[in-house]
Structures are given as C-alpha cells and as structure tokens.
Design a protein around this motif. Sequence first.
Motif, PDB file in Angstrom:
ATOM      1  N   GLY A  58       0.809  -1.201   0.000  1.00 28.72           N
ATOM      2  CA  GLY A  58       0.000   0.000   0.000  1.00 28.72           C
ATOM      3  C   GLY A  58       0.848   1.258   0.000  1.00 28.72           C
ATOM      4  O   GLY A  58       2.072   1.214   0.191  1.00 28.72           O
ATOM      5  N   GLU A  84      -1.769  -0.305  -9.737  1.00 30.25           N
ATOM      6  CA  GLU A  84      -2.963  -0.834 -10.387  1.00 30.25           C
ATOM      7  C   GLU A  84      -2.560  -1.957 -11.339  1.00 30.25           C
ATOM      8  O   GLU A  84      -1.387  -2.168 -11.621  1.00 30.25           O
ATOM      9  N   THR A 103      -8.434  -6.189   3.858  1.00 34.66           N
ATOM     10  CA  THR A 103      -9.803  -5.688   3.737  1.00 34.66           C
ATOM     11  C   THR A 103     -10.760  -6.786   4.175  1.00 34.66           C
ATOM     12  O   THR A 103     -10.381  -7.964   4.257  1.00 34.66           O
ATOM     13  N   VAL A 147      -4.418   1.586   0.548  1.00 31.96           N
ATOM     14  CA  VAL A 147      -4.571   2.055  -0.827  1.00 31.96           C
ATOM     15  C   VAL A 147      -3.526   1.318  -1.657  1.00 31.96           C
ATOM     16  O   VAL A 147      -2.325   1.507  -1.443  1.00 31.96           O
ATOM     17  N   ALA A 187      -1.230   6.960   2.658  1.00 26.15           N
ATOM     18  CA  ALA A 187      -2.670   6.807   2.911  1.00 26.15           C
ATOM     19  C   ALA A 187      -2.997   7.229   4.333  1.00 26.15           C
ATOM     20  O   ALA A 187      -2.259   6.936   5.280  1.00 26.15           O
ATOM     21  N   ALA A 194      -5.432   3.496   6.321  1.00 26.38           N
ATOM     22  CA  ALA A 194      -6.186   2.860   5.237  1.00 26.38           C
ATOM     23  C   ALA A 194      -5.243   2.102   4.309  1.00 26.38           C
ATOM     24  O   ALA A 194      -4.038   2.378   4.252  1.00 26.38           O
TER      25      ALA A 194
END
Length: 467
Positions: free
Chosen positions: A158, A172, A255, A168, A162, A166
């Motif tokens: 991540g 991608e 998550t 993130v 963030a 969190a």
Amino acid sequence: MTTLADPVPGGRPGDVERAGALAAELSGRGVRGVVLAYVDTAGVCRVKTVPTGKLPAAAEWGVGMSPVFDTFLAHDSIVTTDVLGSPDGDLRLYPDLDALVALAAQPGWAWAPVDRITQEGERHPGCSRTFLRRLVADAERRLGITFRASVEVEWSLGLDSARDGAFVPAVEGPAYGATRQVGLSDYLAELLEAFAQQGVEVDQLHPEYAPGQFEISVGALDPVGAADRSVLVRQTVRAVSARHGLRASFSPAVTGQGVGNGGHLHLSAWRDGGNLHSGGRGPYGMTADAEAFTAGVLARLPALCAVTAPSPASYLRLRPSQWAGVFTAWGRETREAALRVVTGSEGHRDRAANLEVKPVDLAANPYLALGCVIAAGLDGIASSARLPAETTGDPVRLGAAEAAARGVRRLPESLAEAVEEFRKDELLRGTLGPVLADAVIAVRRGEIEAARGLDDDRVAAAYRWVH
C-alpha cells in the motif's frame, strides 16, 4: 545452515571468538548494530538490538528480555497462563551466528535470529525456535528422517501516504499482470538485489491475485533455516518498501472481503539423501512414509489451524473457492485442496516433489507452524496412516454424502472453533509441551476477545499493519 546446539551461558566452544571476528568484519563494512529477532506466540516479530561491538558479549552471556512477551497479543495487551504473563523473571537471547547477515536494505544493520534460555542456562520451554530445532533433531535421530522446507510469502503493498491506516494499493493492474511489474520495476529490482546480497535464494517474485499483492518463493532449507528465512524475508520487504514510500502488510486480510495473504508451507521428508515424496509406489510416487506423513497432516488440519491460522483476520481469508484450502482434502496440483501434492516436472521429481500446506498465513509463528505440521506428519508415519481418496476440482461442489464418504469437511470457520479443536488434540499439545500449548490457547482466546463485536472490515483494519 543453522546452529544445531542449544546456547549455554559463557557461550558454546568457539562462539565468543567467532562473534568477535564477525563483529570486526561487520564494523569494517559500516555495520553499527545487530538486530536480535524472535517471533512470539501471536506471530509478531519482537527484537532487541546491540551495537556491533557487543556481539561477542551477546554470544557469551545473551541479552536480557522478559518472558512476558510469550503472552503478548498482537496489539500488545497481555494475557496470562499459570506460568507466563507476569512481570517477573528474565530470559537471555542468544544469536545464532550461523544465520547472522548484514541487512542490504538497512545500511548499518545486521540481523540474527535468537534462541532463548533462562538465566540458569536451561532451555526456555516457550522458545518456539528451540522447540522446532529439537523436534527435527529428534526425527533424524529416531527415524533417520530430515526435512526440507520453505515458506511462501505474500504481501499487500500500500501507499504509506494513505491516511488513518487505510489500505490504498500501491499499483494498479490485473492479477499476475505485467502492468504491476512494470509499475514497480525499480522496487522489485531492489528487492532482488537485497536478497542476493543477503544470500537468500529467490525462486520466483511476481504480482499476485489481490490488489497490490505480490508473492516471493524462496529456496528450501532445513525447517529452522526456513523459518528464519521467512522472518528475514519479511524484514527485508518492509525495509525496501519503506525506502520507496510504500507499506507492506503480511496480514491474512487487509480488507474485509477478497483474497488475503497466505504463507503456504512446502515440506519434503528425506532419508539417506532420497526424497520420500518421489520414487515410491504410493499415490503420485510417494513412498509409504511420505503418504503416511501426508495423511497425518490431513487428519490434524482442524487443530493445526489454531497454529497456522492464528488471527481473527485469518478467517477472513479462509473462505471457499479462493484457493485458501478450507476443506480437509488433498490432491495433486489441486489449489483448492488444503494439501496440494506437488510432484514437479518429469525428470526433476526426485528433487522437486513436496507437500504444500495451504491453510497457513503469515500471522503464524513459522517455527510453531512448521513444528506442529511436522509433528502431525510424524504421527502419521508412526501409525502407518494412509490417504483417503483424492479430491479434484473445488471441494465445495461435493454433495454432503460424497464429502462424508471422502472424509472431506470444512476447516474451522472461526478462531474459536480452531482453538477448541486444538484444545482437544493431545498430540499437538503434548508435542508443544504445557508451557507453549497453554500460551497458544491463552493468546488465541485473548485475540478472540479483542475482536469480539467487530465486523469484517473492522477486523481487517485492526490487524492490517500488525504483521
């Protein structure tokens, strides 16, 4: 190769002199401190550090640390057993000089795993590294069996920027996609360079399934060396990630939904230089001992989950049809089975054949996980156990009658269920001994209480950056 003998006050013969030579060499390379690392019952790596010049003193008399950490929870609350969890007492941390390595991604630092003994020079019954070393030494002495092992390491990467903890994804792109590899090309290349400098043999490094997820597979070692290497790999991934403004999570689930991070174990048993998982008359070339070993592990998978999947977050990952292996099933190259029999390619099977144990994640203490899996397998050998029918495809598709006939059942769906299975398993508890077994139960029950009332997203958030 790891040191096989227990540490002793005053140092083993030659250790102090060797530590002095290593300290001088490291100092000449600009190394200023040594990280002394071990893993607690909750699967958290705890450390103390010493200046490089104090390495000989650490090898001679150890470094002090309280035994209370054996009953720390992942978030540093403390539970108790009848002998652990009080503020009393002290242990000595002794570095394994054979495993000492300069950290490529942390200039100025070296790293070594430790064994823990009491001030009276006795082995600490809560030391998981000592437990594993003695277990495999006993198997070799009694049965002539040695083991090769490795731990797969998956992590979710991540952005460190963030907010509020969190997750993130740092990159991608599709699962296993070239987009991810290109997007983090410099990061991945630095990882490979760091591992090469540290003598870690990398077999594969690639993007994985979940967003921002990667996996590294490393070469097999003896079980203690494999557990050490797993800890070192994670230390290195964290350090390289930080240098790139990224944050690595080895938590089973970052998550509340989706595919989590695994820590699959690969194991092979050997005798007289021969791989027992190849060249035999059993299923897919297994010898009778390899089949019995596999059957022993299969029979104890529900209880093993308390050690191999020890976090409330583990059960966010252990869901059907996500290649996590949540049924008591085995199969050749069957990635939905809890036990995957890996034969390797024709012409390479005598070296490559092994057993993959899938319901394992990196919240697990690798020394406890490997030790308990090996103990289950050795019990299978002792009873000449045989495997039930192989399962192909996704076990979730089996009807109730067929599943029952094959002995296929769902693994625990919560940490509470896993603890109850472990509590009833006399073999695993007896192998660990009362101090370690009670610590496992107490710490797991503490984690259950800590997560009580949290929904899946909050459980994932609570453990996201612990491991």
